[in-house]
Design a protein around this motif. Structure first.
Motif, PDB file in Angstrom:
ATOM      1  N   LEU A  51       0.829  -1.202   0.000  1.00 39.03           N
ATOM      2  CA  LEU A  51       0.000   0.000   0.000  1.00 39.03           C
ATOM      3  C   LEU A  51       0.865   1.253   0.000  1.00 39.03           C
ATOM      4  CD1 LEU A  51      -2.800   1.273   0.138  1.00 39.03           C
ATOM      5  CD2 LEU A  51      -2.697   1.054   2.633  1.00 39.03           C
ATOM      6  N   VAL A  54       2.140   1.830  -3.513  1.00 36.76           N
ATOM      7  CA  VAL A  54       1.092   2.371  -4.388  1.00 36.76           C
ATOM      8  C   VAL A  54       0.847   3.836  -4.077  1.00 36.76           C
ATOM      9  CG1 VAL A  54      -1.319   2.196  -5.078  1.00 36.76           C
ATOM     10  CG2 VAL A  54      -0.023   0.121  -4.663  1.00 36.76           C
ATOM     11  N   ASN A  55       0.796   4.174  -2.803  1.00 39.16           N
ATOM     12  CA  ASN A  55       0.546   5.567  -2.420  1.00 39.16           C
ATOM     13  C   ASN A  55       1.612   6.494  -2.991  1.00 39.16           C
ATOM     14  OD1 ASN A  55      -1.772   5.008  -0.963  1.00 39.16           O
ATOM     15  ND2 ASN A  55      -0.697   4.792   0.988  1.00 39.16           N
ATOM     16  N   ARG A  70      -4.622   0.493  -6.304  1.00 37.24           N
ATOM     17  CA  ARG A  70      -4.732   0.697  -4.855  1.00 37.24           C
ATOM     18  C   ARG A  70      -6.049   0.136  -4.322  1.00 37.24           C
ATOM     19  NH1 ARG A  70      -3.796   6.575  -2.387  1.00 37.24           N
ATOM     20  NH2 ARG A  70      -5.913   6.943  -3.167  1.00 37.24           N
TER      21      ARG A  70
END
Length: 332
Positions: A51, A54-55, A70
């Protein structure tokens, strides 16, 4: 539970390289690196790290497809509202692939809104009739609604488009429920040719063999699945139950059944009422009703309110020297 991460695997095949959206050479390299990390991190169970990657990639390049990725990560983490919001954002930003619709559909499915989930999977299928993913997900909903004919129709098309192990497995389940056991077994064998160590398929095969009264083969199949995934207590519990209660006395092994049931109790710290009740069953099947009563009383004490009546009835039954399953003819 079938992992929602199947949705994420589709991303890397559907879209061009992530660096195609980068705005500068440095951003291009970093975006490519970050998105390249997501799939292996998820496969390793490192969801928070995935995560984070992806952020950071979205911060560099907030493209529609990034929000879809995401959303898939968040879905696997069971953060349903956040996953749904990202899927909506991907659609709002112009992602016309099936992926955000499928993710949104899975979110509604998890929230219990099957009508809305079916509608979204149908939208995804209409948008991309050659994509098997929305067909697979819609079939899962049909199966949960016991609509096996509708599920099989979707799975027939999915198998035509992409003959993968999951599609064969789901179709085998449908065909088994529709009493077409030979066809179901053919699908299971097809799935195992593609994925020989697939635990869910091996388990389905074992249970179908039991249904076909091939008890020895079914029990052996469960044993094989346990050897591959020894941490799966659900398999051990099913195996122990069959060893204790099988209609075919020659397939029973009461000592091993007690051993496996005891392990289930140990792994759940002797607090799981179903594991305790299973162990009590194995003692009752051995004719040791005194021990069966003792263990079943522990199961009753550990049981939630909804299971108290059933657990209490079993205590009384064992106190009377009775069991709901046939005892071995060799027992006195």
């Amino acid at each position: 539970r079938t992992s929602h991460f199947i949705v994420l695997f589709a991303v890397f095949a559907l879209f061009p390289p992530w660096n195609a959206w980068a705005e500068s050479p440095s951003a291009e390299a970093e975006t490519d690196r970050l998105f390249g990390e997501v799939k292996p991190l998820m496969e390793q169970g490192r969801h928070e790290d995935a995560l984070d990657a992806v952020n950071r990639a979205i911060d560099l390049n907030p493209v529609a497809e990034g929000f879809a990725v995401r959303a898939s990560v968040l879905l696997e983490m069971e953060r349903i509202p956040a996953a749904a919001a990202d899927a909506d954002e991907a659609i709002r930003r112009g992602d016309r692939s099936s992926l955000p619709y499928v993710i949104r559909g899975v979110c509604y499915e998890q929230m219990g809104d099957t009508n809305h989930s079916l509608s979204l999977f149908t939208q995804a299928t209409d948008l991309h009739p050659l994509d098997p993913l929305p067909l697979l997900r819609r079939a899962v909903v049909w199966i949960r609604l016991d609509q096996y004919a509708l599920a099989e129709a979707d799975l027939n098309r999915a198998v035509e488009l992409d003959p993968n192990a999951e599609a064969y497995q789901l179709r085998a389940l449908c065909r088994g429920r529709r009493e077409r056991r030979e066809e179901a077994m053919a699908d299971i064998e097809a799935a195992l040719r593609l994925d020989p160590r697939n635990i869910d398929v091996l388990t389905l095969k074992a249970m179908l063999q039991i249904d076909l009264r091939k008890f020895g083969e079914g029990i052996a199949g469960l044993r094989q699945a346990i050897e591959i995934a020894p941490e799966r207590l659900d398999l051990r519990a099913r195996y122990a139950f069959l060893l204790a209660t099988c209609e075919d006395e020659s397939a029973r092994n009461l000592e091993e059944a007690t051993h496996e049931a005891t392990r289930c109790c140990e792994e759940t710290q002797w607090r799981d009422c179903q594991a305790l009740a299973l162990l009590a069953t194995t003692y009752a099947q051995r004719g040791d009703f005194e021990e069966a009563v003792r263990i079943q009383e522990r199961a009753l004490a550990a049981a939630p309110a909804a299971a108290k009546t059933e657990m209490a009835e079993r205590v009384v039954m064992y106190q009377q020297g009775q069991t709901p399953y046939p005892l071995d003819s060799s027992l006195p």
